[in-house]
Design a protein around this motif. Structure first.
Motif, mmCIF file in Angstrom:
data_model
loop_
_atom_site.group_PDB
_atom_site.id
_atom_site.type_symbol
_atom_site.label_atom_id
_atom_site.label_comp_id
_atom_site.label_asym_id
_atom_site.label_seq_id
_atom_site.Cartn_x
_atom_site.Cartn_y
_atom_site.Cartn_z
ATOM 1 N N ALA A 1 0.911 -1.172 0.068
ATOM 2 C CA ALA A 1 -0.170 -0.051 -0.050
ATOM 3 C C ALA A 1 0.935 1.303 -0.145
ATOM 4 C CB ALA A 1 -0.817 -0.222 1.261
ATOM 5 N N ASP A 2 2.271 1.196 0.044
ATOM 6 C CA ASP A 2 2.867 2.450 -0.028
ATOM 7 C C ASP A 2 3.505 2.965 -1.208
ATOM 8 O OD1 ASP A 2 6.168 0.303 0.927
ATOM 9 O OD2 ASP A 2 4.683 0.405 -0.861
ATOM 10 N N LEU A 3 2.803 2.784 -2.393
ATOM 11 C CA LEU A 3 3.195 2.963 -3.657
ATOM 12 C C LEU A 3 4.524 2.727 -4.299
ATOM 13 C CD1 LEU A 3 1.874 6.937 -3.918
ATOM 14 C CD2 LEU A 3 0.907 4.965 -4.977
ATOM 15 N N SER A 4 5.050 1.624 -3.451
ATOM 16 C CA SER A 4 6.388 1.139 -4.184
ATOM 17 C C SER A 4 5.915 0.255 -5.673
ATOM 18 C CB SER A 4 7.231 0.198 -3.194
ATOM 19 O OG SER A 4 6.343 -0.536 -2.511
ATOM 20 N N HIS A 5 4.570 -0.339 -5.210
ATOM 21 C CA HIS A 5 4.084 -1.096 -6.399
ATOM 22 C C HIS A 5 3.011 -0.319 -7.085
ATOM 23 C CE1 HIS A 5 4.776 -4.925 -3.776
ATOM 24 N NE2 HIS A 5 5.899 -4.637 -4.374
ATOM 25 N N HIS A 6 3.331 0.125 -8.370
ATOM 26 C CA HIS A 6 2.451 0.930 -8.974
ATOM 27 C C HIS A 6 1.555 0.120 -9.866
ATOM 28 C CE1 HIS A 6 1.046 4.067 -11.518
ATOM 29 N NE2 HIS A 6 2.013 4.760 -11.162
ATOM 30 N N ILE B 1 0.942 -18.533 -11.160
ATOM 31 C CA ILE B 1 1.420 -17.275 -10.328
ATOM 32 C C ILE B 1 2.123 -16.459 -11.510
ATOM 33 C CG2 ILE B 1 3.076 -16.488 -8.680
ATOM 34 C CD1 ILE B 1 2.694 -19.298 -7.209
ATOM 35 N N VAL B 2 1.985 -15.181 -11.198
ATOM 36 C CA VAL B 2 2.766 -14.096 -12.031
ATOM 37 C C VAL B 2 3.135 -13.352 -10.933
ATOM 38 C CG1 VAL B 2 2.896 -12.307 -13.812
ATOM 39 C CG2 VAL B 2 1.272 -14.269 -14.189
ATOM 40 N N THR B 3 4.431 -13.384 -11.184
ATOM 41 C CA THR B 3 5.269 -12.301 -9.862
ATOM 42 C C THR B 3 6.060 -11.191 -10.487
ATOM 43 O OG1 THR B 3 6.747 -12.408 -8.225
ATOM 44 C CG2 THR B 3 7.356 -14.088 -9.720
ATOM 45 N N GLY B 4 6.012 -10.179 -9.861
ATOM 46 C CA GLY B 4 6.684 -9.000 -10.378
ATOM 47 C C GLY B 4 8.279 -9.102 -9.961
ATOM 48 N N PRO C 1 15.616 -21.145 -6.526
ATOM 49 C CA PRO C 1 14.156 -21.067 -6.652
ATOM 50 C C PRO C 1 13.404 -20.857 -7.840
ATOM 51 C CG PRO C 1 15.152 -18.938 -6.125
ATOM 52 C CD PRO C 1 16.319 -19.953 -6.248
ATOM 53 N N GLY C 2 14.098 -20.593 -8.816
ATOM 54 C CA GLY C 2 13.367 -20.548 -10.112
ATOM 55 C C GLY C 2 12.506 -19.046 -10.508
ATOM 56 N N VAL C 3 12.949 -18.211 -9.631
ATOM 57 C CA VAL C 3 12.344 -16.980 -9.979
ATOM 58 C C VAL C 3 13.483 -15.771 -9.550
ATOM 59 C CG1 VAL C 3 10.003 -16.938 -9.592
ATOM 60 C CG2 VAL C 3 11.787 -16.548 -7.638
ATOM 61 N N SER C 4 13.585 -14.584 -10.236
ATOM 62 C CA SER C 4 14.580 -13.815 -9.953
ATOM 63 C C SER C 4 14.476 -12.802 -8.851
ATOM 64 C CB SER C 4 15.007 -12.835 -11.424
ATOM 65 O OG SER C 4 13.817 -11.895 -11.453
ATOM 66 N N ASP C 5 13.320 -12.558 -8.384
ATOM 67 C CA ASP C 5 13.168 -11.973 -7.216
ATOM 68 C C ASP C 5 12.182 -12.320 -6.313
ATOM 69 O OD1 ASP C 5 12.324 -9.849 -5.617
ATOM 70 O OD2 ASP C 5 11.724 -8.339 -7.156
ATOM 71 N N LEU C 6 13.042 -12.928 -5.116
ATOM 72 C CA LEU C 6 12.377 -13.903 -3.927
ATOM 73 C C LEU C 6 11.449 -12.994 -3.157
ATOM 74 C CD1 LEU C 6 15.069 -16.115 -3.250
ATOM 75 C CD2 LEU C 6 12.638 -16.862 -4.019
ATOM 76 N N THR C 7 12.111 -11.738 -2.842
ATOM 77 C CA THR C 7 11.344 -11.072 -1.561
ATOM 78 C C THR C 7 10.170 -10.106 -2.155
ATOM 79 O OG1 THR C 7 12.883 -9.479 -1.682
ATOM 80 C CG2 THR C 7 13.218 -11.236 -0.105
ATOM 81 N N GLY C 8 9.991 -10.067 -3.454
ATOM 82 C CA GLY C 8 9.127 -9.164 -3.888
ATOM 83 C C GLY C 8 7.681 -9.827 -3.715
ATOM 84 N N ILE D 1 9.124 -5.165 -13.121
ATOM 85 C CA ILE D 1 8.269 -4.098 -12.393
ATOM 86 C C ILE D 1 9.090 -3.083 -12.028
ATOM 87 C CG2 ILE D 1 6.205 -5.182 -11.746
ATOM 88 C CD1 ILE D 1 7.382 -5.307 -8.797
ATOM 89 N N THR D 2 8.601 -1.953 -11.753
ATOM 90 C CA THR D 2 9.729 -0.799 -11.314
ATOM 91 C C THR D 2 9.108 -0.717 -9.907
ATOM 92 O OG1 THR D 2 8.233 0.803 -12.159
ATOM 93 C CG2 THR D 2 10.486 0.422 -13.526
ATOM 94 N N PHE D 3 10.313 -0.285 -8.974
ATOM 95 C CA PHE D 3 9.732 -0.190 -7.712
ATOM 96 C C PHE D 3 10.387 1.206 -6.921
ATOM 97 C CE2 PHE D 3 9.294 -2.334 -3.667
ATOM 98 C CZ PHE D 3 10.096 -1.746 -2.733
ATOM 99 N N VAL D 4 9.646 2.099 -6.932
ATOM 100 C CA VAL D 4 10.219 3.449 -6.198
ATOM 101 C C VAL D 4 9.824 3.433 -4.805
ATOM 102 C CG1 VAL D 4 10.011 5.880 -6.242
ATOM 103 C CG2 VAL D 4 9.402 4.770 -8.280
ATOM 104 N N ASP D 5 11.027 3.401 -4.073
ATOM 105 C CA ASP D 5 11.069 3.176 -2.604
ATOM 106 C C ASP D 5 10.439 4.291 -1.812
ATOM 107 O OD1 ASP D 5 13.525 1.915 -0.292
ATOM 108 O OD2 ASP D 5 11.350 1.764 -0.214
ATOM 109 N N ARG D 6 9.181 3.958 -1.066
ATOM 110 C CA ARG D 6 8.527 4.707 -0.158
ATOM 111 C C ARG D 6 8.664 6.362 -0.644
ATOM 112 N NH1 ARG D 6 5.359 4.082 3.817
ATOM 113 N NH2 ARG D 6 5.334 1.968 4.456
ATOM 114 N N VAL D 7 7.400 6.686 -1.373
ATOM 115 C CA VAL D 7 7.332 8.027 -1.412
ATOM 116 C C VAL D 7 7.007 8.799 -0.253
ATOM 117 C CG1 VAL D 7 5.945 9.685 -2.796
ATOM 118 C CG2 VAL D 7 6.272 7.387 -3.621
ATOM 119 N N TYR D 8 6.153 8.299 0.507
ATOM 120 C CA TYR D 8 5.962 8.874 1.749
ATOM 121 C C TYR D 8 6.358 8.124 2.725
ATOM 122 C CZ TYR D 8 3.262 11.968 -1.203
ATOM 123 O OH TYR D 8 2.644 12.814 -1.937
ATOM 124 N N GLY D 9 7.003 8.302 3.772
ATOM 125 C CA GLY D 9 7.397 7.417 4.920
ATOM 126 C C GLY D 9 8.861 6.932 4.708
#
Lengths: 275, 111
Positions: free
Chosen positions: A134-139, A157-160, A193-200, A244-252
């Motif tokens: 919910a923090d706008l890092s996921h657009h 499953i489709v993962t960003g 793991p078979g995916v490139s981004d595990l913690t996304g 996906i692009t990830f813009v870290d924490r706009v507010y906060g």
């Protein structure tokens, strides 16, 4: 029905080839109508766990409605008793967009991310579930990409992923990037793991798949996200990725301290032994 | 002697095929390590390579693994995809969203 079969200039194409062209055209048209039919039948439940996201949740809801206007979806907001009035904002949003589209399923206090998803799942009426922060890092502008990828490949499953070309991160210091990359290499060497981004945590699941995996996961926080995707990979589910692009924490502010690193390593070891 | 070891390794792989889906990842890794240890022991026994070199092989393995890891981290860091333009686009989206929501009666004061 009349069909013109192209036989090439001066009849350079044989009848055989021309018929194959025609059959290909037929298959292409059939695929297009199937895609259209599929788009109409799927409903997407977007689960957004929130805590003190008074401004961000309103922005997210606006952006979701802006980017997937032709899709049947609902947004399920699982708020953990935010003291800043997030739930009042959600009620105002329900006035604007309708309370069949925006569902507020609140909880009395902070009870954890995993249980927030389970709680949201109980109220989800779609056959697909999207989870996002919910923090706008996921657009929300990537939602059409997720949906399209799933329809094209029939994936479970489709993962960003932030770590491939076309994706990216903004707002991370060099140290943060180093930690992230180091963690990634370690996880890949140990777990395959078979995916490139595990913690996304920007993912689209088939509802049945999410229900299956979530019942066997016990970790907390972002290790939970890792556990979900690794378990899914072990169980043989079809997983696709979307940059996906990830813009870290706009507010906060986003934190990565020593305790997070220790937690991550403990999570890796746990996954090594139990998956 | 090396025949016995290679038969042992072969049996282990059969076991892997039987229990593929239930096998924990650590078990796969351990099996791989035991297999290459068996190969190393057989090399020691048959002395195809001079013994002094064979004793150092595990060290070479660990060092090359470490180098590979560092290389991957370095390459990944250099190629780390960034997207500064996304922050700008996001700010534009935020302004657009605030305008619309204010117009429709949603309170978008700063938090």
């Amino acid at each position: 029905m009349v069909a013109f079969i192209d036989t090439g200039t001066n009849g350079t194409k044989s009848v055989h080839e021309s018929v194959l062209d025609f059959v290909e055209f037929g298959i292409h048209t059939a695929k297009q109508s199937k895609a259209k039919a599929m788009a109409n039948n799927s409903k997407y439940s977007i689960i957004v766990p929130t805590y003190n996201e008074r401004l961000n949740i309103a922005l997210i809801v606006f952006l979701v409605f802006k980017h997937i206007p032709d899709v049947d979806f609902e947004i399920i907001i699982v708020d953990d008793g935010s003291p800043d009035g997030t739930q009042d904002i959600v009620k105002q949003l329900q006035q604007v967009y309708g309370d069949d589209r925006i569902l507020l399923r609140a909880r009395p206090r902070k009870l954890g991310l995993g249980t927030a998803y389970i709680h949201g799942l109980k109220h989800a009426s779609g056959n697909f579930v999207v989870i996002m922060d919910a923090d706008l890092s996921h657009h929300p502008k990537y939602l059409p990409h997720f949906i399209k990828k799933q329809m094209e490949t029939g994936a479970d499953i489709v993962t960003g992923t932030r770590y491939v070309r076309g994706g990216g991160v903004h707002g991370w210091t060099l140290m943060r990037k180093l930690t992230s990359r180091g963690a990634n290499v370690l996880a890949h060497t140990l777990l395959w793991p078979g995916v490139s981004d595990l913690t996304g945590s920007f993912r689209l699941y088939k509802k049945s798949v999410l229900e299956d995996i979530i019942s066997s996961c016990v970790s907390k926080g972002y290790v939970f996200q890792m556990e979900m995707i690794v378990r899914a990979s072990r169980k043989g589910y079809h997983i696709e990725e979307v940059p996906i692009t990830f813009v870290d924490r706009v507010y906060g502010s986003s934190k990565l301290g020593g305790s997070e690193i220790v937690e991550y390593l403990k999570g890796l070891v746990y996954l090594l032994f139990t998956t | 002697m090396s025949m016995a070891i290679s038969r042992l390794v072969y049996c282990k792989f059969e076991v892997i095929n039987l229990f593929e889906d239930k096998m924990k990842h650590i078990v796969k890794i351990m099996t791989f390590l035991v297999a290459i240890t068996a190969v190393w022991i057989s090399l020691l026994q048959t002395a195809m390579i001079p013994r002094s070199h064979t004793w150092l092989l595990p060290l070479y393995f660990i060092v090359s693994l470490g180098c590979y890891g560092l290389l991957m981290v370095g390459v990944g860091l250099m190629q780390f995809p960034t997207c500064p333009q996304e922050a700008v686009l996001l700010q534009q989206d935020v302004i657009e969203a605030k305008q619309f929501l204010k117009h429709n009666g949603v309170d978008v004061g700063s938090d």
